[in-house]
Design a protein around this motif. Structure first.
Motif, PDB file in Angstrom:
ATOM      1  N   LEU A   1       0.910  -1.111  -0.025  1.00 59.07           N
ATOM      2  CA  LEU A   1      -0.039   0.096  -0.036  1.00 59.07           C
ATOM      3  C   LEU A   1       0.801   1.244  -0.009  1.00 59.07           C
ATOM      4  N   ASN A   2       0.335   2.341  -0.641  1.00 59.83           N
ATOM      5  CA  ASN A   2       0.983   3.648  -0.524  1.00 59.83           C
ATOM      6  C   ASN A   2      -0.081   4.495   0.157  1.00 59.83           C
ATOM      7  N   ASP A   3      -0.127   4.787   1.354  1.00 57.06           N
ATOM      8  CA  ASP A   3      -0.651   5.559   2.058  1.00 57.06           C
ATOM      9  C   ASP A   3       0.059   6.693   2.756  1.00 57.06           C
ATOM     10  N   PRO A   4       0.359   7.921   2.504  1.00 55.68           N
ATOM     11  CA  PRO A   4       1.437   8.788   2.901  1.00 55.68           C
ATOM     12  C   PRO A   4       0.772   9.529   4.115  1.00 55.68           C
ATOM     13  N   ARG A   5      -0.380   9.200   4.205  1.00 46.72           N
ATOM     14  CA  ARG A   5      -1.079   9.595   5.686  1.00 46.72           C
ATOM     15  C   ARG A   5      -0.393   9.074   6.868  1.00 46.72           C
ATOM     16  N   ASN A   6       0.071   7.666   6.864  1.00 47.28           N
ATOM     17  CA  ASN A   6       0.519   6.774   7.815  1.00 47.28           C
ATOM     18  C   ASN A   6       1.993   6.308   7.590  1.00 47.28           C
ATOM     19  N   GLU A   7       2.594   5.994   8.744  1.00 47.26           N
ATOM     20  CA  GLU A   7       4.040   5.547   8.886  1.00 47.26           C
ATOM     21  C   GLU A   7       4.355   4.489   7.885  1.00 47.26           C
ATOM     22  N   TYR A   8       5.500   4.554   7.153  1.00 44.00           N
ATOM     23  CA  TYR A   8       5.695   3.536   6.104  1.00 44.00           C
ATOM     24  C   TYR A   8       6.488   2.490   6.839  1.00 44.00           C
ATOM     25  N   ASN A   9       6.623   1.295   6.129  1.00 39.99           N
ATOM     26  CA  ASN A   9       7.347  -0.022   6.623  1.00 39.99           C
ATOM     27  C   ASN A   9       6.496  -0.278   7.911  1.00 39.99           C
ATOM     28  N   ARG A  10       5.077  -0.163   7.868  1.00 35.65           N
ATOM     29  CA  ARG A  10       4.028  -0.709   9.034  1.00 35.65           C
ATOM     30  C   ARG A  10       3.156  -1.264   8.202  1.00 35.65           C
ATOM     31  N   VAL A  11       2.679  -2.407   8.879  1.00 30.45           N
ATOM     32  CA  VAL A  11       1.322  -3.044   8.595  1.00 30.45           C
ATOM     33  C   VAL A  11       0.328  -2.224   8.797  1.00 30.45           C
TER      34      VAL A  11
ATOM     35  N   PRO B   1      -9.310  -9.400   8.982  1.00 28.63           N
ATOM     36  CA  PRO B   1      -9.430  -8.192   8.212  1.00 28.63           C
ATOM     37  C   PRO B   1      -8.442  -7.814   7.276  1.00 28.63           C
ATOM     38  N   VAL B   2      -8.793  -7.194   6.396  1.00 31.82           N
ATOM     39  CA  VAL B   2      -7.986  -6.682   5.015  1.00 31.82           C
ATOM     40  C   VAL B   2      -7.069  -6.051   5.707  1.00 31.82           C
ATOM     41  N   SER B   3      -5.849  -6.323   5.308  1.00 28.84           N
ATOM     42  CA  SER B   3      -4.528  -5.636   5.682  1.00 28.84           C
ATOM     43  C   SER B   3      -3.412  -5.486   4.422  1.00 28.84           C
ATOM     44  N   TYR B   4      -2.535  -4.407   4.731  1.00 27.76           N
ATOM     45  CA  TYR B   4      -1.694  -4.205   3.659  1.00 27.76           C
ATOM     46  C   TYR B   4      -0.310  -3.927   4.325  1.00 27.76           C
ATOM     47  N   LEU B   5       0.862  -3.884   3.636  1.00 29.84           N
ATOM     48  CA  LEU B   5       2.089  -3.157   4.316  1.00 29.84           C
ATOM     49  C   LEU B   5       2.535  -1.850   3.411  1.00 29.84           C
ATOM     50  N   ASN B   6       2.228  -0.945   4.229  1.00 30.80           N
ATOM     51  CA  ASN B   6       2.564   0.544   3.820  1.00 30.80           C
ATOM     52  C   ASN B   6       3.993   0.908   3.512  1.00 30.80           C
ATOM     53  N   VAL B   7       4.222   1.212   2.318  1.00 31.16           N
ATOM     54  CA  VAL B   7       5.798   1.477   1.947  1.00 31.16           C
ATOM     55  C   VAL B   7       5.832   2.756   1.048  1.00 31.16           C
ATOM     56  N   GLU B   8       6.760   3.338   0.516  1.00 30.08           N
ATOM     57  CA  GLU B   8       6.855   4.385  -0.195  1.00 30.08           C
ATOM     58  C   GLU B   8       6.310   3.864  -1.722  1.00 30.08           C
ATOM     59  N   ILE B   9       5.875   4.832  -2.519  1.00 30.79           N
ATOM     60  CA  ILE B   9       5.674   4.693  -3.882  1.00 30.79           C
ATOM     61  C   ILE B   9       6.618   4.068  -4.682  1.00 30.79           C
TER      62      ILE B   9
END
Length: 443
Positions: free
Chosen positions: A264-274, A288-296
């Motif tokens: 996922l790329n969600d710039p509202r939240n901390e990167y390298n976090r689930v 539930p639905v989950s992603y790993l948030n990383v830079e674009i």
């Protein structure tokens, strides 16, 4: 707050009258199609449908989700059919989105009733309960929700459970199921509040949903029932495969669901976090639905890796923002809004999400990428599910600028992002079910 005064109106009118650019724009745009008149010809020419890194074989035929919100099921089955085409030397093939659609709706109904039971002590007007009541049986979904259904029910070729009118145009079925589920929600909440058991009620309710779905969609194959799939390959040779829907996934399609990961790329939240979307799912007992948030850039790197490995990429984006279906182009600068003094780049990606200007609304496949001399992506080839009549024979070119601003999710295999896999074991950031990052599942 001050009100709009007549003097202010007079001043704005005079300002407009004294501005030749605004008057020229008005003269043109008041008499023609804005989407055509503001096309930036230089971008139109630059957005070439030619790519130097692509799949050896794309899926066929181009699919059409029609008047339904099943993009995630079409993107998923379009991804999974590629191995079948190679394995059996096929010119074209479809896996059945309708089969997954049936069982997803059934599971969503059961999931909804379960959530209603869990939250019966909450005020019915609370944001959480109202969220569940809004549209629990919608067509939308996420890749993880697709794997939930595939793990439990398997897959079948489209010829064994083809489209029905109500899978292609789902609004009547959805309306009837939604009305019934809201009725059930009231019954369950009132009985639970009175201290009564509802287990038998809930079983009867889900059975009724199954009956209604079978009327509109047709009885689906049973997950463990044997079927025979017969077909001709590219050379006209007859072939036959006997399996069950559940065995078909592992033995024929060779789809190993635990190996896939959503970036996922969600710039509202901390990167390298689930990032976990609380209570957003379709099968009771599953996470539930989950992603790993990383830079674009990590999303883009994963896309390039998969395409080089001859694998297509499921992705979630904000569509149809800046999409022209007549040209098959997804480009932020395809329309030259600066000509009328309009700045469409004034707000960054995070702010667009926060202020409801952007969210994940559509899923498609990436099947090719054009790389520059440094190996960096310039544009992508996108397979949509809006039929061959839309885009360039069903395909679109998406610029990398568009990717950075409006793509939120890509799906890859863990082996392609080995350095990130350890992050899956960290404590997640938990977002509410109505967060924009869950929007694709509510379309």
């Amino acid at each position: 707050m001050s009100e709009i005064s007549t003097s202010a109106l007079d001043q704005w009118t005079q300002s407009f009258e004294n501005d030749p650019i605004s008057k020229l724009a008005g003269s043109v745009l008041q008499h023609g199609n804005v989407d055509e008149l503001l096309i930036n010809r230089s971008r139109e020419i630059a957005d070439s449908h030619v790519f130097n890194t692509k799949l050896e074989q794309e899926g066929a035929p181009v699919t059409a989700q029609k008047a339904s919100g099943r993009c995630w099921l079409f993107a998923s089955t379009n991804l999974l059919r590629l191995k079948l085409m190679s394995k059996y030397n096929l010119k074209e093939v479809q896996l059945s989105p309708t089969y997954l659609f049936f069982y997803d709706k059934l599971e969503k109904a059961n999931y909804f009733l379960d959530q209603i039971c869990q939250t019966y002590k909450e005020d019915v007007n609370s944001q959480l309960v109202q969220f569940f009541l809004t549209d629990p049986i919608c067509d939308g979904g996420q890749f993880a929700m697709m794997t939930n259904i595939v793990d439990k029910y398997g897959l079948v070729p489209n010829s064994l459970y083809p489209e029905s009118h109500s899978s292609s145009s789902s609004h009547v079925l959805n309306r009837l199921l939604l009305t019934k589920l809201r009725e059930y929600a009231q019954v369950l909440r009132e009985k639970l509040a009175a201290g009564e058991s509802v287990e038998e009620d809930k079983k009867k309710m889900v059975a009724e949903i199954y009956r209604l779905q079978s009327i509109f969609l047709g009885l689906p194959p049973s997950p463990d029932a044997e079927f025979t799939w017969e077909f001709y390959d590219k050379d006209g040779k007859f072939q036959s495969v006997t399996s069950t829907p559940k065995k078909f996934v592992k033995e024929v399609v060779e789809f190993d669901t635990p190996e896939y990961i959503s970036l996922l790329n969600d710039p509202r939240n901390e990167y390298n976090r689930v990032i976990k979307i609380d209570r957003l799912g379709n099968v009771v007992g599953r996470e539930p639905v989950s992603y790993l948030n990383v830079e674009i850039d990590r999303l883009a790197d994963a896309v390039v890796t998969r395409i080089k490995n001859n694998k297509a990429v499921f992705f979630g984006t904000d569509t149809p923002k800046f999409m022209d279906s007549s040209r098959g182009v997804m480009d932020i600068d395809l329309w030259d809004y600066k000509l009328i003094g309009y700045d469409h780049r004034a707000v960054d990606k995070a702010s667009r999400v926060i202020y409801h200007e952007s969210l994940m609304t559509h899923a498609m496949l990436i099947t090719a990428v054009h790389l520059d001399e440094n190996g960096k992506p310039v544009r992508y080839r996108v397979e949509n599910s809006w039929s061959k009549t839309k885009g360039n024979e069903g395909y679109y070119v998406m610029t990398h600028d568009y990717f950075k601003e409006y793509v939120y999710q890509i799906v890859c295999e863990k082996s392609e992002v080995q350095d990130l896999v350890h992050l899956l074991d960290t404590d997640p950031i938990v977002l509410p079910p109505y967060d924009p990052m869950g929007a694709l599942a509510k379309m």
